[in-house]
Design an enzyme around this catalytic site. Structure first.
Site, short mmCIF file in Angstrom:
data_model
loop_
_atom_site.label_atom_id
_atom_site.label_comp_id
_atom_site.label_asym_id
_atom_site.label_seq_id
_atom_site.Cartn_x
_atom_site.Cartn_y
_atom_site.Cartn_z
N GLY A 1 24.37 26.77 53.26
CA GLY A 1 23.02 27.33 53.27
C GLY A 1 22.97 28.85 53.23
O GLY A 1 21.95 29.45 53.56
N ASP B 1 32.85 19.97 45.39
CA ASP B 1 31.59 19.94 46.13
C ASP B 1 30.89 18.63 45.78
O ASP B 1 31.28 17.92 44.84
CB ASP B 1 30.74 21.18 45.78
CG ASP B 1 29.75 21.49 46.88
OD1 ASP B 1 29.56 20.67 47.79
OD2 ASP B 1 29.13 22.58 46.83
N ASP C 1 26.05 17.06 52.43
CA ASP C 1 25.29 17.64 53.53
C ASP C 1 23.87 17.94 53.06
O ASP C 1 23.56 17.80 51.88
CB ASP C 1 25.98 18.91 54.05
CG ASP C 1 26.32 19.88 52.92
OD1 ASP C 1 26.75 19.41 51.85
OD2 ASP C 1 26.15 21.10 53.10
N1 GUN Z 1 27.36 25.37 47.89
C1 GUN Z 1 26.70 26.46 48.33
N2 GUN Z 1 26.07 26.21 49.49
C2 GUN Z 1 26.33 24.93 49.81
C3 GUN Z 1 25.96 24.10 50.92
O1 GUN Z 1 25.26 24.48 51.84
N3 GUN Z 1 26.46 22.82 50.89
C4 GUN Z 1 27.27 22.38 49.88
N4 GUN Z 1 27.75 21.12 49.95
N5 GUN Z 1 27.61 23.15 48.85
C5 GUN Z 1 27.15 24.40 48.81
#
Ligand code: GUN
Length: 765
Positions: free
Chosen positions: A224, A122, A157
């Site tokens: 989200g 992430d 994002d």
């Molecule tokens: N991890 C949990 N929710 C999100 C999200 O909306 N975007 C990202 N990049 N990681 C997340």
């Protein structure tokens, strides 16, 4: 079933479990990197394979979250002992910590966390949601992920929270879109996640999904949703899924960001989710909470375990409570992971068995918020349109569930269509009764819709032609009990339509062995309840038979033929003298042949989408091969060509080469030249759908080999998964016929896997 042959990651062998070692994965073929294929489907749910440099991931899959600073369960153990093919870690945390960053840049992320499988990272977006801003740049974080060798990176994002007003969420969506191309450029050949934002706003979710889908992302996480799940707002969760997923390219896996509670798996998978990730197994363990498929339990209150798993099999909850904090967290994390993986395995098997919706339906009773979400799904306003059950028939005491959606009437129609149109029907096996929820199962809705649109009453004008006889009171199969009666009626009252009342609606007698109508498994009373005339009238309306007089006949009791004839005499449809006469053997035989032809004609109409008059014409001189139980096996033309075979398992019809040639000769419509949106329930009577394939594929198909994605050039919009179709080349020559695995939009987008399972090829003369 094909899915069973498709084991991708070697299961953890006994030796590997004992020794704690498992071979490293094989990389996928270079040309397959980033591709996703579907090997088994159940409506929108799918068993897929995602091809990467660190192996092929079988989906649906859970990617456990690994915090590079705090390792509750070692990633190596996840690979060796738990057979976990992919995990997710956070590139922003690595980037921020000098020591981790240097090691990752020198040795790569696989070495850093000691894990040989697929690593997704992430980007820091979640940290910006939790802590405010992050310091890293949009391109910088993607370049960093690429530089440390992750398999699937994530762009930065902008997190849309559920408490944001519409203009704030719109900014998140737009800013995420503005960053998309930069991020793709920075990723170069690394696979990239393109998250979908949009808060709780349907239009913004739709916009985000359709716009993000235009960029070259490999996976689409739904973002989200963590606060939505934390607040148990599962109805909103379902709405987010239904507004986002139909707008995404179907050949890309969908990842539910931060969703790892097993309770949500069945519904999410039934709605099309492919990937999950979660730190829940470890976070909950830290607080002494246990995950179960029905919710969360606290170890503080337990004498016995809710579920037994290998890691706690020799321990009691009390013994675990006595452990020191670190040890307790570790063992409870393992327990949570084991429970989560077990539920995921159950879901995958349900997809293979074609029962994932039923599993979601059953699980929905486990938690009030989940039930609310499920009720919203099955009672949302679009359902009235497509299910053709009136809402009052569907819902007894749960009417409130849909009321608040009234203002959005119509808005969700396409989403529900999207689920129903991807269903396969007929299926094998029993359909277990689950109360009124049964009527809302998408494949049942699809089966009913197919019958309403493709079957037409064809009785000649004759005695009883303004009437319909409704048989009721007993479950199928009906042929042994009723064929004799229906044969007699064909002779005495040739205009009388005979139908059967089943717990999921009316069906024509000629289709009496068609699943799911025939195979409802439930208590006797679902069959025995008194026929409701207004419901029958409603149903007849769907068959364009609302003007018929309804005659009901209870199948319970003796002397069925005598009772039926007496009733028809009483109603002055038949003459009194009929009662004393017996039918001549030759007349009986002639009527029996007529009944068989009617059965064949109606199956041609239902399963091959043949126009009613044509299906009657095609079968008007047909002969039959009958099996030892007296059931139709093969349908032969007047010149004894084998056109099709009755499938005894599901009541379907399988096409043969001569049938394909015959049906193709009646095609009047131009060949398709492109892929249009699926219109599965439209184009009634237009015949079997056609797929046009590339010339390169022609010799293989003529030999009976399957059609692969990438070789299909165009198809008719009404092509359905699991339905027969004709395969032609661009010059319109018939090459073969088979069973489609997809809808038209799926045929348009997938690049890997089987598109059409070819039943037979047609050799060159
Ligand atoms: N991890 C949990 N929710 C999100 C999200 O909306 N975007 C990202 N990049 N990681 C997340």
């Amino acid at each position: 079933m094909d899915g069973l042959k498709e084991v991708v990651h070697r299961p953890v062998t006994m030796a590997a479990w004992r020794e704690g070692t498992r071979d490293d994965p094989e990389p996928c073929r270079e040309q397959d990197k980033g591709k996703f294929e579907v090997v088994v489907r159940d409506g929108r749910a799918r068993i897929g394979r995602l091809h990467t440099e660190h192996g092929i991931l079988e989906t649906p899959a859970l990617l456990p979250v690994i915090n590079p600073n705090i390792r509750t369960i070692e990633p190596r153990e996840m690979w060796d002992r738990y057979g976990i093919g992919a995990l997710i870690t956070n590139s922003y945390i690595i980037w921020k910590h000098d020591e981790l960053k240097t090691k990752a840049q020198n040795d790569g992320v696989h070495e850093l966390i000691d894990y040989p499988g697929i690593i997704m990272t992430d980007s820091g977006t979640f940290q910006s949601y939790v802590y405010g801003d992050v310091e890293v740049g949009v391109e910088e974080i993607v370049e960093f992920q690429r530089s440390i060798g992750v398999d699937i990176a994530t762009m930065l994002d902008v997190f849309s929270r559920p408490d944001m007003v519409e203009s704030e969420v719109a900014n998140c969506v737009d800013e995420t879109l503005a960053r998309a191309q930069k991020s793709i450029d920075a990723a170069q050949k690394t696979m990239l996640n393109g998250p979908i934002q949009g808060g709780l706003f349907r239009e913004l979710r739709e916009k985000s999904a359709s716009e993000m889908g235009k960029f070259d992302f490999s996976v689409h996480p739904i973002g989200g949703i963590v606060p939505v799940m934390e607040q148990h707002r599962y109805k909103e969760y379902a709405k987010i899924m239904l507004s986002s997923l139909p707008k995404l390219p179907s050949n890309r896996p969908v990842h539910m960001f931060g969703c790892g509670h097993p309770m949500l798996f069945p519904m999410s998978i039934a709605l099309g989710a492919d990937l999950f990730d979660s730190a829940a197994y470890a976070l909950f363990a830290r607080d002494g909470r246990l995950l179960t498929p029905w919710g969360t339990e606290k170890i503080a209150n337990l004498v016995d375990w809710p579920v037994t798993t290998p890691s706690i099999a020799s321990l009691t909850p009390e013994e675990v409570r006595q452990m020191d904090g670190k040890e307790r967290t570790k063992i409870l994390s393992k327990y949570n992971l084991e429970v989560t993986l077990a539920e995921l395995a159950r879901c995958k098997q349900a997809v293979r068995d074609g029962t994932i919706w039923r599993m979601a339906e059953r699980r929905s009773h486990q938690h009030p918020a989940l039930r609310e979400a499920f009720l919203w799904l099955i009672t949302n306003p679009s359902l009235g349109q497509i299910s053709n059950f009136s809402k009052d028939e569907m819902i007894l005491d749960e009417k409130l569930a849909s009321q608040e959606t009234g203002s959005e009437k119509g808005a969700w129609e396409t989403s529900w269509d999207w689920i129903v149109k991807s269903q396969t029907t007929p299926r094998k096996g029993g359909e277990s009764w689950g109360g009124k929820d049964t009527l809302a199962r998408p494949h049942i809705i699809a089966a009913r819709h197919m019958m309403f649109t493709r079957w037409h009453s064809q009785n000649p004008l004759g005695v009883g032609s303004t009437d319909v006889l409704i048989l009721h009171g007993r479950s199928g199969p009906w042929r042994e009990r009723c064929d004799n009666l229906v044969t007699r009626l064909i002779h005495h009252a040739p205009g009388l339509e005979v139908m059967i009342l089943t717990p999921i609606g009316l069906m024509p007698y000629s289709l009496e062995d068609v699943n799911p109508f025939t195979h409802i498994v439930g208590p006797d009373w679902i069959w025995r309840s008194r026929p409701d005339l207004s419901l029958i009238r409603n149903e007849l309306d769907k068959f364009s038979m609302s003007d018929r007089r309804i005659i009901t006949l209870d199948l319970n009791g003796d002397n069925l033929v005598e009772r039926a004839l007496s009733k028809l005499v009483e109603l002055e449809i038949l003459d009194e003298s009929i009662k004393s006469k017996s039918i001549e053997a030759s007349d009986f035989e002639a009527s029996q042949l007529q009944l068989r032809r009617r059965k064949a004609a109606d199956k041609f109409a239902l399963f091959f989408n043949v126009q009613s008059e044509l299906s009657h014409e095609l079968t008007s001189k047909s002969n039959f091969v009958i099996n030892r139980q007296g059931r139709i096996k093969n349908v032969l033309s007047s010149s004894n060509k084998h056109l099709a075979s009755f499938r005894l398992g599901d009541g379907g019809l399988s096409l043969n080469n001569d049938g394909a040639i015959e049906l193709y000769s009646h095609r009047r419509r131009q060949l398709p030249t492109a892929f249009s949106d699926p219109e599965i329930f439209g184009y009634s009577g237009e015949g079997l759908a056609i797929v046009v394939v590339d010339d390169d594929a022609e010799p293989f198909i003529r030999q009976g080999r399957n059609v692969f994605h990438g070789f299909v050039i165009a198809c008719d919009p009404w092509i359905r998964p699991n339905e027969a179709c004709l395969i032609v080349n661009q010059r319109g020559e018939l090459l073969g016929h088979g069973t489609s695995q997809c809808t038209s939009s799926e045929l348009a987008s997938f690049k890997k896997g089987i598109a059409i399972k070819t039943r037979d090829g047609i050799k060159n003369e």
